[in-house]
Design a protein around this motif. Structure first.
Motif, PDB file in Angstrom:
ATOM      1  N   GLY A 108       0.806  -1.211   0.000  1.00 14.33           N
ATOM      2  CA  GLY A 108       0.000   0.000   0.000  1.00 14.33           C
ATOM      3  C   GLY A 108       0.838   1.259   0.000  1.00 14.33           C
ATOM      4  N   ALA A 109       1.903   1.263   0.788  1.00 12.83           N
ATOM      5  CA  ALA A 109       2.765   2.451   0.813  1.00 12.83           C
ATOM      6  C   ALA A 109       3.629   2.459  -0.442  1.00 12.83           C
ATOM      7  N   THR A 110       3.437   3.460  -1.265  1.00 12.87           N
ATOM      8  CA  THR A 110       4.167   3.597  -2.521  1.00 12.87           C
ATOM      9  C   THR A 110       5.258   4.651  -2.376  1.00 12.87           C
ATOM     10  N   GLY A 111       6.007   4.840  -3.456  1.00 10.38           N
ATOM     11  CA  GLY A 111       6.999   5.893  -3.450  1.00 10.38           C
ATOM     12  C   GLY A 111       6.392   7.265  -3.230  1.00 10.38           C
ATOM     13  N   VAL A 112       5.133   7.413  -3.587  1.00 12.34           N
ATOM     14  CA  VAL A 112       4.429   8.679  -3.342  1.00 12.34           C
ATOM     15  C   VAL A 112       4.330   8.949  -1.845  1.00 12.34           C
ATOM     16  N   VAL A 113       4.065   7.903  -1.060  1.00  7.85           N
ATOM     17  CA  VAL A 113       3.995   8.070   0.394  1.00  7.85           C
ATOM     18  C   VAL A 113       5.357   8.487   0.938  1.00  7.85           C
ATOM     19  N   LEU A 127      10.916   4.565   6.563  1.00 12.14           N
ATOM     20  CA  LEU A 127       9.895   3.772   5.868  1.00 12.14           C
ATOM     21  C   LEU A 127      10.534   2.904   4.796  1.00 12.14           C
ATOM     22  N   ASN A 128      10.374   1.602   4.939  1.00  7.16           N
ATOM     23  CA  ASN A 128      10.799   0.621   3.949  1.00  7.16           C
ATOM     24  C   ASN A 128       9.526   0.098   3.301  1.00  7.16           C
ATOM     25  N   LEU A 129       9.467   0.049   1.958  1.00 10.94           N
ATOM     26  CA  LEU A 129       8.165  -0.215   1.351  1.00 10.94           C
ATOM     27  C   LEU A 129       8.260  -1.040   0.069  1.00 10.94           C
ATOM     28  N   PRO A 130       7.107  -1.707  -0.297  1.00  9.79           N
ATOM     29  CA  PRO A 130       7.042  -2.504  -1.517  1.00  9.79           C
ATOM     30  C   PRO A 130       6.192  -1.894  -2.624  1.00  9.79           C
ATOM     31  N   GLY A 131       5.680  -0.675  -2.404  1.00  7.37           N
ATOM     32  CA  GLY A 131       4.667  -0.173  -3.310  1.00  7.37           C
ATOM     33  C   GLY A 131       3.372  -0.940  -3.112  1.00  7.37           C
ATOM     34  N   ASN A 132       2.640  -1.166  -4.168  1.00 11.56           N
ATOM     35  CA  ASN A 132       1.409  -1.949  -4.080  1.00 11.56           C
ATOM     36  C   ASN A 132       1.732  -3.430  -3.957  1.00 11.56           C
ATOM     37  N   ALA A 133       1.039  -4.115  -3.059  1.00 15.71           N
ATOM     38  CA  ALA A 133       1.122  -5.571  -3.044  1.00 15.71           C
ATOM     39  C   ALA A 133       0.524  -6.103  -4.342  1.00 15.71           C
ATOM     40  N   ILE A 134       0.973  -7.266  -4.769  1.00 19.95           N
ATOM     41  CA  ILE A 134       0.534  -7.832  -6.048  1.00 19.95           C
ATOM     42  C   ILE A 134      -0.266  -9.097  -5.772  1.00 19.95           C
ATOM     43  N   ALA A 184       9.824   1.004  -5.029  1.00 22.10           N
ATOM     44  CA  ALA A 184       9.683  -0.125  -4.094  1.00 22.10           C
ATOM     45  C   ALA A 184      11.048  -0.658  -3.682  1.00 22.10           C
ATOM     46  N   ASP A 185      11.186  -0.976  -2.393  1.00 24.23           N
ATOM     47  CA  ASP A 185      12.417  -1.579  -1.876  1.00 24.23           C
ATOM     48  C   ASP A 185      12.440  -3.088  -2.069  1.00 24.23           C
ATOM     49  N   PHE A 186      11.269  -3.686  -2.242  1.00 29.86           N
ATOM     50  CA  PHE A 186      11.130  -5.121  -2.462  1.00 29.86           C
ATOM     51  C   PHE A 186       9.761  -5.353  -3.079  1.00 29.86           C
ATOM     52  N   ILE A 187       9.454  -6.601  -3.427  1.00 29.99           N
ATOM     53  CA  ILE A 187       8.169  -6.938  -4.035  1.00 29.99           C
ATOM     54  C   ILE A 187       7.346  -7.756  -3.045  1.00 29.99           C
TER      55      ILE A 187
END
Length: 411
Positions: A108-113, A127-134, A184-187
Protein backbone atom coordinates in the motif's frame (compact mmCIF):
# COMPACT_ATOMS: atom_id res chain seq x y z
CA UNK A 1 22.63 19.31 14.67
CA UNK A 2 23.10 18.94 18.41
CA UNK A 3 25.75 16.50 19.64
CA UNK A 4 24.34 14.13 22.26
CA UNK A 5 26.17 11.91 24.73
CA UNK A 6 24.29 9.11 26.49
CA UNK A 7 26.27 8.38 29.65
CA UNK A 8 26.26 5.10 31.61
CA UNK A 9 24.19 3.32 28.98
CA UNK A 10 23.36 -0.32 29.66
CA UNK A 11 22.59 -1.52 26.13
CA UNK A 12 19.96 -4.14 25.26
CA UNK A 13 20.03 -4.99 21.56
CA UNK A 14 18.98 -8.65 21.37
CA UNK A 15 22.51 -10.04 21.22
CA UNK A 16 22.70 -11.07 24.89
CA UNK A 17 20.39 -12.30 27.64
CA UNK A 18 21.33 -9.44 29.96
CA UNK A 19 22.08 -5.73 29.52
CA UNK A 20 25.65 -5.08 28.41
CA UNK A 21 28.03 -3.32 30.79
CA UNK A 22 27.44 0.45 30.83
CA UNK A 23 29.18 2.55 28.19
CA UNK A 24 28.92 6.03 26.75
CA UNK A 25 27.29 6.55 23.33
CA UNK A 26 28.05 9.69 21.31
CA UNK A 27 25.64 10.78 18.55
CA UNK A 28 26.44 13.55 16.07
CA UNK A 29 25.49 14.41 12.49
CA UNK A 30 22.61 11.95 12.69
CA UNK A 31 24.88 8.96 13.33
CA UNK A 32 26.34 7.08 16.27
CA UNK A 33 29.96 8.23 16.36
CA UNK A 34 31.46 6.39 19.33
CA UNK A 35 30.53 3.65 21.81
CA UNK A 36 32.77 2.89 24.79
CA UNK A 37 34.24 4.23 27.98
CA UNK A 38 35.88 7.65 28.23
CA UNK A 39 34.43 8.74 24.90
CA UNK A 40 35.91 12.04 23.75
CA UNK A 41 33.06 14.52 23.84
CA UNK A 42 32.75 18.12 22.56
CA UNK A 43 32.29 20.68 25.31
CA UNK A 44 28.93 21.79 23.95
CA UNK A 45 27.43 18.27 23.81
CA UNK A 46 24.08 17.64 25.42
CA UNK A 47 24.66 14.98 28.10
CA UNK A 48 21.91 12.54 29.05
CA UNK A 49 22.72 10.26 31.98
CA UNK A 50 20.75 7.02 31.61
CA UNK A 51 22.00 5.27 34.74
CA UNK A 52 19.45 2.73 35.95
CA UNK A 53 17.73 2.67 32.58
CA UNK A 54 18.28 0.71 29.36
CA UNK A 55 19.46 2.08 26.02
CA UNK A 56 18.17 0.23 22.96
CA UNK A 57 18.34 0.66 19.20
CA UNK A 58 15.14 2.12 17.82
CA UNK A 59 12.60 -0.67 17.40
CA UNK A 60 11.77 -2.06 13.94
CA UNK A 61 8.30 -3.31 12.96
CA UNK A 62 8.81 -5.40 9.84
CA UNK A 63 5.13 -5.81 8.89
CA UNK A 64 2.82 -2.80 8.98
CA UNK A 65 0.25 -1.24 6.66
CA UNK A 66 0.61 2.49 7.08
CA UNK A 67 -2.18 3.28 4.60
CA UNK A 68 -4.67 0.86 6.20
CA UNK A 69 -6.43 3.64 8.07
CA UNK A 70 -9.73 1.69 8.14
CA UNK A 71 -10.17 -1.97 9.11
CA UNK A 72 -12.73 -2.40 6.33
CA UNK A 73 -10.32 -2.53 3.40
CA UNK A 74 -13.07 -2.08 0.82
CA UNK A 75 -13.97 1.21 2.51
CA UNK A 76 -10.27 2.03 2.81
CA UNK A 77 -9.87 1.69 -0.97
CA UNK A 78 -12.63 4.24 -1.57
CA UNK A 79 -11.02 7.00 0.51
CA UNK A 80 -9.49 9.93 -1.37
CA UNK A 81 -5.71 9.72 -1.57
CA UNK A 82 -5.28 13.03 0.28
CA UNK A 83 -7.27 11.71 3.23
CA UNK A 84 -5.26 8.48 3.30
CA UNK A 85 -1.95 10.37 3.26
CA UNK A 86 -2.86 12.67 6.16
CA UNK A 87 -4.26 9.84 8.28
CA UNK A 88 -1.27 7.66 7.41
CA UNK A 89 1.16 10.32 8.63
CA UNK A 90 -0.70 10.46 11.94
CA UNK A 91 -0.55 6.65 12.23
CA UNK A 92 3.18 6.66 11.57
CA UNK A 93 3.78 9.38 14.15
CA UNK A 94 2.01 7.22 16.74
CA UNK A 95 4.25 4.29 15.75
CA UNK A 96 7.34 6.44 16.28
CA UNK A 97 6.12 7.50 19.71
CA UNK A 98 5.88 3.81 20.67
CA UNK A 99 9.60 3.53 19.93
CA UNK A 100 9.44 2.16 16.37
CA UNK A 101 11.96 4.29 14.52
CA UNK A 102 11.77 2.11 11.37
CA UNK A 103 8.75 0.36 9.87
CA UNK A 104 8.47 -1.91 6.83
CA UNK A 105 5.20 -1.60 4.98
CA UNK A 106 3.80 -4.77 3.40
CA UNK A 107 1.49 -3.36 0.79
CA UNK A 108 0.00 0.00 0.00
CA UNK A 109 2.76 2.45 0.81
CA UNK A 110 4.17 3.60 -2.52
CA UNK A 111 7.00 5.89 -3.45
CA UNK A 112 4.43 8.68 -3.34
CA UNK A 113 4.00 8.07 0.39
CA UNK A 114 7.76 8.19 0.94
CA UNK A 115 7.94 11.48 -0.94
CA UNK A 116 4.95 12.94 0.93
CA UNK A 117 6.37 12.21 4.38
CA UNK A 118 9.47 14.23 3.50
CA UNK A 119 7.21 17.25 3.93
CA UNK A 120 5.44 16.02 7.05
CA UNK A 121 5.26 18.63 9.81
CA UNK A 122 5.39 15.83 12.39
CA UNK A 123 8.10 13.16 12.68
CA UNK A 124 7.52 9.64 11.35
CA UNK A 125 9.63 6.46 11.28
CA UNK A 126 12.01 5.47 8.52
CA UNK A 127 9.90 3.77 5.87
CA UNK A 128 10.80 0.62 3.95
CA UNK A 129 8.16 -0.22 1.35
CA UNK A 130 7.04 -2.50 -1.52
CA UNK A 131 4.67 -0.17 -3.31
CA UNK A 132 1.41 -1.95 -4.08
CA UNK A 133 1.12 -5.57 -3.04
CA UNK A 134 0.53 -7.83 -6.05
CA UNK A 135 -2.43 -10.20 -6.04
CA UNK A 136 -4.38 -12.31 -8.51
CA UNK A 137 -8.09 -11.98 -9.32
CA UNK A 138 -10.01 -13.17 -6.28
CA UNK A 139 -6.86 -12.90 -4.16
CA UNK A 140 -5.95 -11.05 -1.00
CA UNK A 141 -6.07 -7.51 -2.39
CA UNK A 142 -9.18 -8.09 -4.50
CA UNK A 143 -11.93 -6.54 -2.37
CA UNK A 144 -14.71 -7.20 -4.90
CA UNK A 145 -17.41 -9.59 -3.80
CA UNK A 146 -18.09 -12.84 -5.66
CA UNK A 147 -20.54 -11.25 -8.11
CA UNK A 148 -18.76 -7.95 -8.64
CA UNK A 149 -17.20 -7.94 -12.12
CA UNK A 150 -16.06 -4.31 -12.10
CA UNK A 151 -12.65 -4.22 -13.83
CA UNK A 152 -9.74 -3.64 -11.47
CA UNK A 153 -7.60 -0.57 -12.25
CA UNK A 154 -4.31 -1.34 -13.98
CA UNK A 155 -2.75 2.12 -14.18
CA UNK A 156 -3.94 4.43 -11.41
CA UNK A 157 -4.26 2.42 -8.17
CA UNK A 158 -6.08 4.30 -5.36
CA UNK A 159 -3.69 4.65 -2.43
CA UNK A 160 -6.07 2.98 0.00
CA UNK A 161 -6.28 -0.18 -2.11
CA UNK A 162 -3.08 -1.62 -0.58
CA UNK A 163 -2.46 -3.58 -3.76
CA UNK A 164 -3.11 -4.28 -7.40
CA UNK A 165 -4.66 -7.26 -9.17
CA UNK A 166 -2.85 -8.94 -12.07
CA UNK A 167 -3.15 -12.27 -13.89
CA UNK A 168 -0.57 -14.06 -16.00
CA UNK A 169 3.20 -14.01 -16.18
CA UNK A 170 3.43 -10.97 -18.44
CA UNK A 171 1.25 -8.85 -16.13
CA UNK A 172 3.13 -10.02 -13.04
CA UNK A 173 6.39 -8.92 -14.64
CA UNK A 174 4.93 -5.57 -15.65
CA UNK A 175 3.54 -4.97 -12.15
CA UNK A 176 6.86 -5.81 -10.49
CA UNK A 177 8.75 -3.53 -12.85
CA UNK A 178 6.31 -0.68 -12.29
CA UNK A 179 6.50 -0.99 -8.50
CA UNK A 180 10.30 -1.05 -8.59
CA UNK A 181 10.30 1.94 -10.97
CA UNK A 182 8.07 3.74 -8.46
CA UNK A 183 10.53 3.27 -5.60
CA UNK A 184 9.68 -0.13 -4.09
CA UNK A 185 12.42 -1.58 -1.88
CA UNK A 186 11.13 -5.12 -2.46
CA UNK A 187 8.17 -6.94 -4.03
CA UNK A 188 5.15 -8.19 -2.07
CA UNK A 189 2.90 -10.93 -3.47
CA UNK A 190 -0.19 -12.66 -2.13
CA UNK A 191 0.51 -16.41 -2.19
CA UNK A 192 -2.31 -17.70 0.05
CA UNK A 193 -5.88 -16.79 0.89
CA UNK A 194 -6.45 -14.16 3.54
CA UNK A 195 -8.65 -12.95 6.38
CA UNK A 196 -9.50 -9.43 5.24
CA UNK A 197 -10.55 -10.26 1.67
CA UNK A 198 -13.94 -11.69 0.62
CA UNK A 199 -13.40 -14.51 -1.89
CA UNK A 200 -10.19 -16.33 -0.94
CA UNK A 201 -10.36 -19.02 1.75
CA UNK A 202 -7.12 -19.41 3.70
CA UNK A 203 -6.06 -22.56 1.82
CA UNK A 204 -6.11 -20.90 -1.63
CA UNK A 205 -2.61 -20.83 -3.17
CA UNK A 206 -3.39 -18.00 -5.55
CA UNK A 207 -0.64 -17.45 -8.09
CA UNK A 208 0.59 -20.18 -10.42
CA UNK A 209 4.17 -21.30 -9.95
CA UNK A 210 5.21 -19.55 -13.15
CA UNK A 211 3.80 -16.26 -11.88
CA UNK A 212 5.70 -16.49 -8.58
CA UNK A 213 8.90 -17.41 -10.43
CA UNK A 214 8.42 -14.33 -12.61
CA UNK A 215 8.10 -12.09 -9.54
CA UNK A 216 11.19 -13.65 -7.95
CA UNK A 217 13.20 -13.14 -11.14
CA UNK A 218 12.10 -9.52 -11.50
CA UNK A 219 13.00 -8.79 -7.89
CA UNK A 220 16.37 -10.50 -8.29
CA UNK A 221 17.01 -8.54 -11.49
CA UNK A 222 16.55 -5.36 -9.44
CA UNK A 223 18.81 -6.59 -6.63
CA UNK A 224 16.03 -7.20 -4.16
CA UNK A 225 13.66 -9.96 -2.96
CA UNK A 226 10.05 -11.13 -2.77
CA UNK A 227 7.97 -11.16 0.40
CA UNK A 228 4.85 -13.32 0.34
CA UNK A 229 1.63 -13.39 2.33
CA UNK A 230 1.47 -17.03 3.50
CA UNK A 231 -0.42 -19.16 6.00
CA UNK A 232 -0.57 -22.83 5.05
CA UNK A 233 2.33 -25.24 5.20
CA UNK A 234 1.76 -26.17 1.55
CA UNK A 235 1.80 -22.54 0.49
CA UNK A 236 4.94 -21.77 2.50
CA UNK A 237 6.85 -24.80 1.17
CA UNK A 238 5.90 -23.91 -2.39
CA UNK A 239 6.97 -20.29 -1.97
CA UNK A 240 10.34 -21.24 -0.51
CA UNK A 241 10.96 -23.70 -3.35
CA UNK A 242 10.25 -20.90 -5.82
CA UNK A 243 12.70 -18.46 -4.24
CA UNK A 244 10.55 -16.30 -1.96
CA UNK A 245 12.74 -14.86 0.80
CA UNK A 246 10.42 -13.16 3.32
CA UNK A 247 7.63 -15.36 4.70
CA UNK A 248 4.81 -13.27 6.19
CA UNK A 249 2.53 -14.71 8.91
CA UNK A 250 3.25 -18.49 8.64
CA UNK A 251 0.60 -19.46 11.20
CA UNK A 252 0.11 -23.00 9.85
CA UNK A 253 3.76 -23.88 9.21
CA UNK A 254 5.03 -27.36 10.14
CA UNK A 255 8.45 -28.34 11.43
CA UNK A 256 9.86 -29.86 8.25
CA UNK A 257 8.97 -26.79 6.20
CA UNK A 258 10.37 -24.47 8.88
CA UNK A 259 13.70 -26.32 8.75
CA UNK A 260 13.66 -26.19 4.94
CA UNK A 261 13.02 -22.44 4.99
CA UNK A 262 15.86 -21.93 7.48
CA UNK A 263 18.23 -23.92 5.24
CA UNK A 264 17.26 -21.70 2.29
CA UNK A 265 18.11 -18.55 4.28
CA UNK A 266 14.54 -17.28 4.57
CA UNK A 267 13.23 -14.98 7.29
CA UNK A 268 9.71 -15.31 8.70
CA UNK A 269 7.58 -12.44 9.99
CA UNK A 270 4.84 -13.71 12.33
CA UNK A 271 2.09 -11.19 13.13
CA UNK A 272 0.10 -12.67 16.00
CA UNK A 273 -1.27 -9.49 17.53
CA UNK A 274 -3.40 -8.72 14.48
CA UNK A 275 -5.35 -11.99 14.76
CA UNK A 276 -5.80 -11.52 18.49
CA UNK A 277 -7.33 -8.09 17.91
CA UNK A 278 -9.24 -9.00 14.75
CA UNK A 279 -10.94 -11.67 16.84
CA UNK A 280 -11.80 -9.40 19.77
CA UNK A 281 -12.31 -6.03 18.04
CA UNK A 282 -12.63 -6.69 14.30
CA UNK A 283 -16.41 -6.54 14.09
CA UNK A 284 -16.62 -3.36 16.17
CA UNK A 285 -14.15 -1.47 13.96
CA UNK A 286 -15.72 -2.44 10.64
CA UNK A 287 -14.18 -5.76 9.60
CA UNK A 288 -16.78 -7.52 7.42
CA UNK A 289 -18.49 -10.60 8.96
CA UNK A 290 -16.97 -12.93 6.34
CA UNK A 291 -13.52 -11.83 7.42
CA UNK A 292 -14.25 -12.14 11.14
CA UNK A 293 -15.37 -15.73 10.49
CA UNK A 294 -11.95 -16.58 9.00
CA UNK A 295 -9.83 -15.21 11.83
CA UNK A 296 -9.73 -18.31 14.02
CA UNK A 297 -8.54 -20.43 11.09
CA UNK A 298 -5.12 -18.86 11.65
CA UNK A 299 -5.26 -17.29 15.13
CA UNK A 300 -5.48 -20.53 17.08
CA UNK A 301 -2.24 -21.93 15.62
CA UNK A 302 -0.18 -18.78 16.02
CA UNK A 303 1.70 -19.51 19.25
CA UNK A 304 2.49 -23.04 18.13
CA UNK A 305 3.97 -21.67 14.90
CA UNK A 306 6.39 -19.55 16.95
CA UNK A 307 7.67 -22.63 18.80
CA UNK A 308 8.02 -24.55 15.54
CA UNK A 309 10.01 -21.81 13.80
CA UNK A 310 12.19 -21.09 16.84
CA UNK A 311 13.12 -24.75 17.28
CA UNK A 312 13.82 -25.05 13.54
CA UNK A 313 16.24 -22.12 13.68
CA UNK A 314 14.15 -20.05 11.26
CA UNK A 315 14.86 -16.37 12.01
CA UNK A 316 11.77 -14.34 12.87
CA UNK A 317 11.42 -10.57 12.52
CA UNK A 318 8.85 -8.56 14.49
CA UNK A 319 5.56 -7.77 12.77
CA UNK A 320 2.17 -6.39 13.82
CA UNK A 321 0.04 -6.14 10.62
CA UNK A 322 -2.76 -4.14 12.25
CA UNK A 323 -5.56 -2.24 10.53
CA UNK A 324 -7.42 0.96 11.30
CA UNK A 325 -8.09 1.71 14.95
CA UNK A 326 -6.32 -1.51 15.97
CA UNK A 327 -2.91 0.03 15.21
CA UNK A 328 -2.77 1.13 18.85
CA UNK A 329 -2.02 -2.49 19.78
CA UNK A 330 1.23 -2.51 17.80
CA UNK A 331 3.41 -3.20 20.83
CA UNK A 332 1.16 -6.04 22.03
CA UNK A 333 3.17 -8.44 19.87
CA UNK A 334 5.94 -8.37 22.51
CA UNK A 335 3.81 -10.02 25.18
CA UNK A 336 2.35 -12.61 22.81
CA UNK A 337 5.77 -13.72 21.64
CA UNK A 338 7.17 -13.54 25.14
CA UNK A 339 4.61 -16.10 26.31
CA UNK A 340 6.43 -18.82 24.33
CA UNK A 341 9.86 -17.40 23.44
CA UNK A 342 12.81 -16.08 25.50
CA UNK A 343 12.76 -12.31 25.89
CA UNK A 344 16.13 -12.08 24.14
CA UNK A 345 14.70 -13.76 21.03
CA UNK A 346 11.73 -11.39 21.03
CA UNK A 347 13.96 -8.32 21.25
CA UNK A 348 16.31 -9.75 18.62
CA UNK A 349 13.32 -9.95 16.27
CA UNK A 350 12.81 -6.20 16.42
CA UNK A 351 16.50 -5.25 16.20
CA UNK A 352 19.15 -7.42 14.53
CA UNK A 353 16.90 -9.83 12.58
CA UNK A 354 14.58 -7.10 11.32
CA UNK A 355 17.59 -5.03 10.22
CA UNK A 356 18.90 -8.01 8.26
CA UNK A 357 15.54 -8.47 6.58
CA UNK A 358 15.45 -4.81 5.56
CA UNK A 359 19.05 -5.15 4.31
CA UNK A 360 20.10 -2.35 6.64
CA UNK A 361 22.46 -4.21 8.96
CA UNK A 362 24.91 -1.87 10.62
CA UNK A 363 22.56 1.06 10.04
CA UNK A 364 19.51 0.21 12.17
CA UNK A 365 18.77 -2.31 14.92
CA UNK A 366 22.16 -1.84 16.56
CA UNK A 367 24.15 0.52 18.76
CA UNK A 368 27.50 0.84 17.02
CA UNK A 369 29.56 3.51 15.24
CA UNK A 370 28.21 4.33 11.79
CA UNK A 371 24.62 3.36 12.59
CA UNK A 372 21.83 5.91 12.40
CA UNK A 373 21.23 7.75 15.65
CA UNK A 374 17.98 5.82 16.22
CA UNK A 375 17.83 5.10 19.95
CA UNK A 376 15.30 4.67 22.73
CA UNK A 377 15.69 4.81 26.49
CA UNK A 378 13.58 2.41 28.54
CA UNK A 379 12.74 2.58 32.24
CA UNK A 380 14.05 -0.74 33.56
CA UNK A 381 15.22 -3.88 31.78
CA UNK A 382 12.97 -5.25 29.00
CA UNK A 383 14.86 -8.54 29.07
CA UNK A 384 13.31 -9.06 32.49
CA UNK A 385 9.95 -7.48 31.63
CA UNK A 386 8.82 -7.19 28.01
CA UNK A 387 5.78 -5.17 29.10
CA UNK A 388 8.15 -2.18 29.35
CA UNK A 389 7.95 -2.05 25.54
CA UNK A 390 4.15 -2.34 25.45
CA UNK A 391 1.42 0.27 25.34
CA UNK A 392 1.96 3.70 23.80
CA UNK A 393 5.53 4.27 24.94
CA UNK A 394 4.71 5.00 28.58
CA UNK A 395 7.96 3.34 29.72
CA UNK A 396 10.07 4.93 26.98
CA UNK A 397 11.01 8.42 28.19
CA UNK A 398 13.40 9.25 25.34
CA UNK A 399 13.12 8.49 21.62
CA UNK A 400 15.76 9.63 19.14
CA UNK A 401 15.61 9.25 15.36
CA UNK A 402 18.51 10.25 13.18
CA UNK A 403 20.16 12.11 16.05
CA UNK A 404 17.09 14.25 16.73
CA UNK A 405 15.27 13.77 20.02
CA UNK A 406 11.62 13.12 19.17
CA UNK A 407 10.44 12.56 22.73
CA UNK A 408 12.06 13.50 26.02
CA UNK A 409 15.05 15.69 26.80
CA UNK A 410 15.78 18.29 24.18
CA UNK A 411 18.44 20.98 24.03
Amino acid sequence: MTVTLFKNAAIVDGTADRPLDPVDVLVADGLIQSVGTNVKTPSDARVIDVSGKTLMPGLIDAHVHVVAVEADLKLNARLPDAVVIVRSINLMNEMLLRGFTTVRDLGGATGVVREAVRYSPIPVPRLNLPGNAISQSGGHTDQRGPFDVTPMPSTYIPLGSLGRVVDGVADVRRACREEIKGGADFIKIMANGGVSSPTDPIHFLGFAREEILAAVEEADNAGTYVAAHLYTDKGIRRAVELGVHSLEHCNLIEAETARFAAERGCIAVPTLITYDKLSSEGASVGLPPASVAKVDDVRLKGLESLRIMYEAGLPMAYGSDLLGAMHRHQSGEFALRGSVLPAQAVIDSTTRIAARLLRMEGKIGCVQPGAFGDLIVVHGNPLADLSLLAGQGEHIPIIMKGGAVIKGQRA
